[in-house]
Write a protein that holds these residues in place. Structure first.
Motif, PDB file in Angstrom:
ATOM      1  N   THR A 179      45.015  46.660  54.781  1.00  0.00           N
ATOM      2  CA  THR A 179      43.636  46.439  54.335  1.00  0.00           C
ATOM      3  C   THR A 179      43.659  45.588  53.076  1.00  0.00           C
ATOM      4  N   PRO A 180      43.131  44.373  53.140  1.00  0.00           N
ATOM      5  CA  PRO A 180      43.195  43.499  51.954  1.00  0.00           C
ATOM      6  C   PRO A 180      42.406  44.088  50.784  1.00  0.00           C
ATOM      7  N   ASP A 181      42.947  43.907  49.595  1.00  0.00           N
ATOM      8  CA  ASP A 181      42.275  44.323  48.370  1.00  0.00           C
ATOM      9  C   ASP A 181      41.864  43.085  47.591  1.00  0.00           C
ATOM     10  N   PRO A 182      40.732  43.137  46.910  1.00  0.00           N
ATOM     11  CA  PRO A 182      40.349  41.987  46.074  1.00  0.00           C
ATOM     12  C   PRO A 182      41.329  41.790  44.935  1.00  0.00           C
ATOM     13  N   ARG A 183      41.499  40.555  44.528  1.00  0.00           N
ATOM     14  CA  ARG A 183      42.403  40.264  43.424  1.00  0.00           C
ATOM     15  C   ARG A 183      41.846  40.796  42.110  1.00  0.00           C
ATOM     16  N   HIS A 184      40.534  40.663  41.923  1.00  0.00           N
ATOM     17  CA  HIS A 184      39.879  41.192  40.716  1.00  0.00           C
ATOM     18  C   HIS A 184      38.550  41.809  41.119  1.00  0.00           C
ATOM     19  N   VAL A 185      38.136  42.818  40.389  1.00  0.00           N
ATOM     20  CA  VAL A 185      36.814  43.420  40.530  1.00  0.00           C
ATOM     21  C   VAL A 185      36.077  43.192  39.215  1.00  0.00           C
ATOM     22  N   LEU A 186      35.016  42.382  39.271  1.00  0.00           N
ATOM     23  CA  LEU A 186      34.232  42.055  38.074  1.00  0.00           C
ATOM     24  C   LEU A 186      33.058  43.029  38.021  1.00  0.00           C
ATOM     25  N   SER A 187      33.110  43.974  37.106  1.00  0.00           N
ATOM     26  CA  SER A 187      32.204  45.125  37.179  1.00  0.00           C
ATOM     27  C   SER A 187      31.407  45.344  35.903  1.00  0.00           C
ATOM     28  N   ARG A 188      31.063  44.288  35.201  1.00  0.00           N
ATOM     29  CA  ARG A 188      30.356  44.463  33.919  1.00  0.00           C
ATOM     30  C   ARG A 188      28.837  44.343  34.046  1.00  0.00           C
ATOM     31  N   HIS A 189      28.313  44.036  35.234  1.00  0.00           N
ATOM     32  CA  HIS A 189      26.861  44.007  35.420  1.00  0.00           C
ATOM     33  C   HIS A 189      26.348  45.422  35.700  1.00  0.00           C
ATOM     34  N   SER A 190      25.113  45.673  35.297  1.00  0.00           N
ATOM     35  CA  SER A 190      24.528  47.000  35.481  1.00  0.00           C
ATOM     36  C   SER A 190      23.451  47.037  36.556  1.00  0.00           C
ATOM     37  N   LEU A 191      23.088  45.867  37.120  1.00  0.00           N
ATOM     38  CA  LEU A 191      22.110  45.780  38.196  1.00  0.00           C
ATOM     39  C   LEU A 191      22.608  44.756  39.214  1.00  0.00           C
ATOM     40  N   PRO A 192      21.958  44.677  40.402  1.00  0.00           N
ATOM     41  CA  PRO A 192      22.447  43.781  41.464  1.00  0.00           C
ATOM     42  C   PRO A 192      22.658  42.346  41.006  1.00  0.00           C
TER      43      PRO A 192
END
Length: 434
Positions: free
Chosen positions: A161-174
């Protein structure tokens, strides 16, 4: 009239006569139009400079036109569900679509579905490839932007199952939009969100470089080609220009109009849904729910042209005009195949006749080795295999090598005899009395 070098391709959700239209960047005249349905936002794209694709608004299929045939009815690519975003790789080899919270990746030349990625928790809203087609980025309503390495995604191992290289998670809304700059895997990525911020990231490391806070929700974002400025389309109709070269630039800042390059483009009366900058960085195209596409002169901040539409504008981008766009008798070099809706590994019908399947990963024999093997045991086994290959290459295998050695020895003796004869003949000529 000479064919234009750059064109604006647009679509809206209200027109009954055409789906999308091509305009001359400098004159604003309508050059081509493509009939059939309406395009949903973030789905209009060019494929290989030969096809125009867009997802049908609220339907589970993709419209497809040959770029030079303006009077044709569209073809259709049926998808597993309603397509929320669509993009193609710049090299024309891959097509990626978001269907609800799942990403589907196809190989264009065969139509095979290579991968189904289910790492978003809510609908995927936007996707972009890097300019070298090595990565793509997806943004969703789960507030996340995921960076995917194409090499890892197209591995055909059903157990992986491929995993993303990075997860950019600093936004608080869509996340509403994203844009990827130049320089391939070293590019910078901008993401906009309903949390009233635009964030700039470093693609290679996934680190946050800049976060700009606005007074309104941001619906669209783009860079200029040199990445001097960041353009952000607001829900109030304003377009904000953020200077990326300011000496006072900090990690977190609030937007304020000033003389250092932070300016506001005023003219739209409703939210700005799409932005695009010309190749030379002099013009900015913007589409809005006020049913217009505006062309702006970036230096003066003035609207130089307004293109009226029949409904809220869903897509608008500036692109170099494909070579055969204005050649009615031309045809695509390779027709598009039928696109699959299922992974071939799960269909149970095996590979098609004549297909060659290259699997990236470990050989089956290696993967079946006992897990308890130590590092030294694996190294010894690898050394044995390398020596066996070297011995066979250098020393050969049995009788064939002996025959070959005998042939070479005979050839050496023949060459020695020829050399001796030449020497004797030359000596006789030199010593012969005149």
């Amino acid at each position: 009239m000479a064919a234009p070098l750059e064109v604006i391709v647009t679509s809206d959700s209200g027109s009954q006569l055409w789906n999308s239209t091509v305009f001359d960047l400098h004159s604003g005249s309508s050059l081509l139009s493509y009939r059939g349905g309406n395009s949903s936002g973030r789905t209009l794209c060019l494929l290989r400079g030969e096809f125009l694709l867009s997802a049908q608004l609220g339907k589970n299929f993709i419209n497809l036109w040959e770029i030079q045939r303006k009077d044709q009815l569209q073809q259709k690519i049926v998808c597993p569900g309603v397509v929320t975003c669509l993009t193609s790789s710049p090299d024309g080899l891959f097509l990626a679509a978001g269907v609800a919270e799942v990403i589907y990746l196809w190989e264009v030349c065969t139509g095979k579905l290579l991968s189904v990625l289910s790492r978003h928790y809510q609908d995927v809203t936007c996707m972009r490839f890097t300019d070298d087609s090595s990565h793509f980025i997806s943004g969703g309503k789960d507030n996340l932007a995921l960076v995917w390495s194409l090499c890892s995604v197209i591995q055909l191992d059903s157990n992986h199952t491929p995993d993303p290289r990075h997860v950019l998670s600093r936004h608080s809304l869509p996340i509403t939009d994203l844009h990827c700059g130049l320089m391939g895997a070293q590019a910078r990525v901008a993401t906009s969100s309903l949390d009233q911020t635009v964030k700039v990231w470093e693609l290679s490391s996934g680190e946050l470089l800049l976060s700009v806070l606005f007074d309104v929700e941001i619906m669209s974002v783009t860079f200029d080609p040199c990445e001097y400025f960041l353009f952000c389309g607001g829900s109030d109709g304003n377009i904000f220009q953020v200077s990326l070269c300011s000496q006072s630039l900090s990690l977190d800042k609030s937007f304020q109009s000033d003389n250092d390059g932070n300016q506001v483009f005023k003219g739209h009366r409703n939210m700005v849904t799409c932005l695009s900058v010309s190749l030379d960085g002099t013009f900015l195209a913007s589409g809005s729910h006020d049913e217009t596409v505006r062309l702006w002169d970036i230096q003066s901040k003035q609207s130089v042209r307004c293109l009226a539409h029949k409904g809220p504008v869903t897509n608008a981008f500036i692109t170099a005009a494909p070579a055969n766009m204005f050649l009615p008798d031309s045809r695509p070099a390779v027709p598009l195949p039928r696109f699959s809706r299922h992974l071939h590994a799960s269909e149970g019908d095996g590979s098609e006749s004549g297909d060659v399947c290259v699997r990236i990963g470990l050989y089956t024999q290696v993967s079946q080795q006992e897990e308890e093997d130590t590092y030294l045991q694996k190294a010894d086994r690898l050394n044995t295999l390398m020596n066996a290959v070297t011995d066979k290459s250098v020393f050969g295998d049995g009788e064939n090598t002996k025959v070959r050695v005998a042939e070479l020895e005979e050839e050496v003796q023949t060459l020695k005899k020829i050399n001796k004869d030449l020497y004797d003949f030359s000596s006789q000529l030199l010593t012969k009395p005149t």
